[in-house]
Design an enzyme around this catalytic site. Structure first.
Site, mmCIF file in Angstrom:
data_model
loop_
_atom_site.group_PDB
_atom_site.id
_atom_site.type_symbol
_atom_site.label_atom_id
_atom_site.label_comp_id
_atom_site.label_asym_id
_atom_site.label_seq_id
_atom_site.Cartn_x
_atom_site.Cartn_y
_atom_site.Cartn_z
ATOM 1 N N ILE A 330 0.936 -1.466 -0.126
ATOM 2 C CA ILE A 330 -0.138 -0.043 0.171
ATOM 3 C C ILE A 330 0.902 0.999 -0.046
ATOM 4 O O ILE A 330 2.061 1.588 0.776
ATOM 5 C CB ILE A 330 -1.024 0.073 1.077
ATOM 6 C CG1 ILE A 330 -0.631 -0.481 2.765
ATOM 7 C CG2 ILE A 330 -2.474 -0.696 0.915
ATOM 8 C CD1 ILE A 330 -1.814 -0.860 3.576
ATOM 9 N N GLU A 331 0.618 2.085 -0.560
ATOM 10 C CA GLU A 331 1.183 3.535 -0.420
ATOM 11 C C GLU A 331 1.760 4.439 0.307
ATOM 12 O O GLU A 331 2.713 5.112 0.704
ATOM 13 C CB GLU A 331 0.087 4.531 -1.679
ATOM 14 C CG GLU A 331 -0.850 4.937 -0.822
ATOM 15 C CD GLU A 331 -2.644 3.653 -1.475
ATOM 16 O OE1 GLU A 331 -3.028 4.995 -1.636
ATOM 17 O OE2 GLU A 331 -2.006 3.076 -1.863
ATOM 18 N N GLN A 332 1.306 4.155 1.593
ATOM 19 C CA GLN A 332 1.918 4.905 2.889
ATOM 20 C C GLN A 332 3.282 3.967 2.902
ATOM 21 O O GLN A 332 3.517 4.023 4.299
ATOM 22 C CB GLN A 332 0.861 4.676 3.867
ATOM 23 C CG GLN A 332 -0.566 5.249 4.047
ATOM 24 C CD GLN A 332 -1.861 4.954 3.124
ATOM 25 O OE1 GLN A 332 -1.287 4.326 1.788
ATOM 26 N NE2 GLN A 332 -2.398 5.693 3.271
ATOM 27 N N GLY A 333 3.653 2.836 2.334
ATOM 28 C CA GLY A 333 4.981 2.595 3.304
ATOM 29 C C GLY A 333 4.995 1.224 3.362
ATOM 30 O O GLY A 333 5.781 0.491 3.558
#
Length: 535
Positions: A330-333
């Site tokens: 997921i893009e939050q890392g």
């Protein structure tokens, strides 16, 4: 510009939240870290700033900058700052977690911009490094492109910030840097020298980049933490933001990991939770979409899941015991594990790596994703998708543009209509009992968040999965390739879309197992080879 009473070489000041926000002056530019559902949200600072403005009428005319949606959809996060006159301009990667602020933007209460989440996170690094801004292909052909809307969200917003640049025979978008006067960041623990760790946090986001950017702009870095520690007591391997970048520390003992949890060690990588402990996903129309979408994953794929109905793909994979066959991100890392659903989307149970958010987007933008699963609000018959602005609401793109523009295969997931749809799966078929009031397939989307023309140019494989039908992106628009058992292709699909949708010559029926209340079984997964595209 914000001022501070200490020298740069001194130790940080430990202040209350009220004392810290008193350092902000009228007209300052304030960068705010955090993500939805309370993830790394500096909630005490946001509350204190909102309270100060409400009681003093100051500071006003602020420029607020944040990478993701910050809030809980119930008055938290950026909605603490939803007061007329507090903000002159807001530049954000997402607006959907703060509905009051979003409504003010839609009403033209201040200048409002929406840029891709990945661009926003990378912009802080470029500011820190003294570079002029982000030069990227991300956003071409979407509403971020100045030839469409330039990321502007209302009529009050007139300044053109994004530029089209030609370099080496190719078009790029340029998102310029800006000066930062103050920033709010968050961690778990700060020692007396201001070194910040994140041992109880479920992400790292771009706390370091924001702090470095603000420090190098000559601004004031304010860090909210839960605990204070003795000087020299922190393991240097745990320090995420060094004290040399931190001016003020605010200790908030009531700080929660996310809004739904005081602290879940499985979110922070401190323990491994049994996946059987995850909440069950009942068989309904949303699960049908997630099950059919999951069918597109190939063994070994690197996968991104978007918020909304698409995040159900992870839940189905977990209950089927398939999560070890591919890597969810997921893009939050977050890399690995099972992404959480709902308001705390942005955390994962049992992640194998927790990266800085800008680094995650570097990987995405360069074509690292094999497949992504994203939601949709509107799809037009050309294949364009809108998730960012519709029906008078401003939600924003988040990481959608970065992800959808650069993954080799894109699968959009959602119900065919919305608002009262009753599509009941069971016994290997779908029973359409009531149609939704709101059409999601339209002649023309209100805002282009995903460009079908750009997807064709890049050679992407694009699918649109609903509970009753599956479409693919063809040379001229949507092509119907599958229908659910129990669904009439003409009456329940095509008659609701018009004549511009093509029908595949090999139109097939979706697997009946999707519509049965039992496990799908290991033999149901695909194992063929995916085709990569070049961003």
């Amino acid at each position: 510009m914000a001022s501070l009473t200490r020298t740069r070489r001194g130790r940080p000041e430990f202040l209350t939240a009220r004392e810290a926000v008193a350092l902000i002056d009228d007209g300052d530019t304030v960068a705010i870290g955090g993500s939805g559902g309370g993830l790394l949200e500096p909630d005490a600072l946001l509350k204190a700033l909102g309270n100060r403005f409400r009681t003093e009428g100051s500071p006003g005319g602020l420029t607020l900058v944040h990478t993701t949606g910050i809030g809980d959809r119930e008055g938290g996060g950026m909605d603490h700052l939803a007061h007329r006159g507090l903000a002159r301009r807001i530049i954000a990667g997402n607006w959907g977690m703060a509905p009051a602020t979003s409504a003010m933007a839609a009403a033209g209460e201040f200048e409002a911009y929406n840029f891709p989440q990945g661009v926003m996170s990378q912009l802080f690094r470029d500011i820190a490094a003294g570079r002029p801004g982000v030069l990227t292909h991300v956003g071409i052909g979407t509403f971020c492109d100045p030839r469409l809307e330039g990321g502007r969200l209302n009529d009050r917003t007139t300044e053109e910030l994004v530029q089209v640049v030609s370099l080496r025979g190719r078009e790029w978008l340029f998102y310029p840097s800006l000066d930062i006067d103050v920033c709010f960041i968050r961690g778990t623990t700060a020692d007396e020298d201001g070194n910040i760790t994140c041992e109880q946090e479920a992400a790292r986001l771009e706390m370091l980049a924001i702090a470095q950017a603000t420090r190098n702009c000559g601004g004031v870095v304010i860090a909210q933490v839960k605990y204070a520690a003795q000087r020299g007591s922190l393991d240097p391997r745990d320090v995420v933001v060094p004290g040399l970048c931190v001016d003020v520390v605010v200790v908030n003992p009531a700080q929660r990991q996310v809004v739904t949890h005081e602290y879940n060690p499985a979110f922070a990588g401190a323990a491994k939770a049994a996946l059987s402990s995850l909440p069950p996903f009942p068989l309904d129309q949303r699960k049908v979409v997630a099950r059919r979408a999951l069918r597109e994953i190939v063994d070994g794929d690197i996968v991104n899941l978007g918020v909304g109905i698409a995040d159900g793909v992870a839940a189905v994979a977990a209950e089927e015991g398939w999560v070890d066959h591919f890597t969810l991100t997921i893009e939050q890392g977050l890399v690995g594990g099972v992404p959480a659903r709902g308001v705390i989307f942005g955390v994962a149970t049992n992640p194998v790596a927790i990266l800085e958010q800008p680094a995650q987007f570097d990987f995405y933008d360069g074509g690292g994703l094999d497949i992504c699963f994203l939601g949709f609000a509107e799809i037009d018959l050309d294949g364009n998708v809108n998730v960012s602005k519709f029906g008078g609401r401003i939600v924003g793109t988040g990481g959608f543009v970065n992800i959808s523009q650069n993954a080799s295969t894109v699968v959009f997931c959602g119900t065919f209509t919305a608002g009262g749809l009753q599509a009941v799966p069971g016994g290997g078929r779908l029973d359409l009992r009531a149609e939704g009031r709101h059409r999601k397939f339209v002649d023309k989307v209100e805002q282009v968040t995903f460009s079908a023309a750009e997807a064709r140019r890049r050679g992407q494989r694009v699918l649109y999965v609903t509970e009753r039908a599956v479409f693919e992106l063809g040379p001229d628009g949507l092509v119907l390739i599958e229908v659910a058992p129990g669904v009439d292709p003409r009456e329940d699909v095509l008659d609701l879309l018009g004549d511009r949708v093509s029908v595949s010559g090999s139109l097939s029926v979706m697997d009946s197992a999707i519509f049965e209340d039992r496990p799908l079984g290991a033999g149901w997964r695909r194992r063929d080879t995916a085709v990569r595209v070049t961003p």
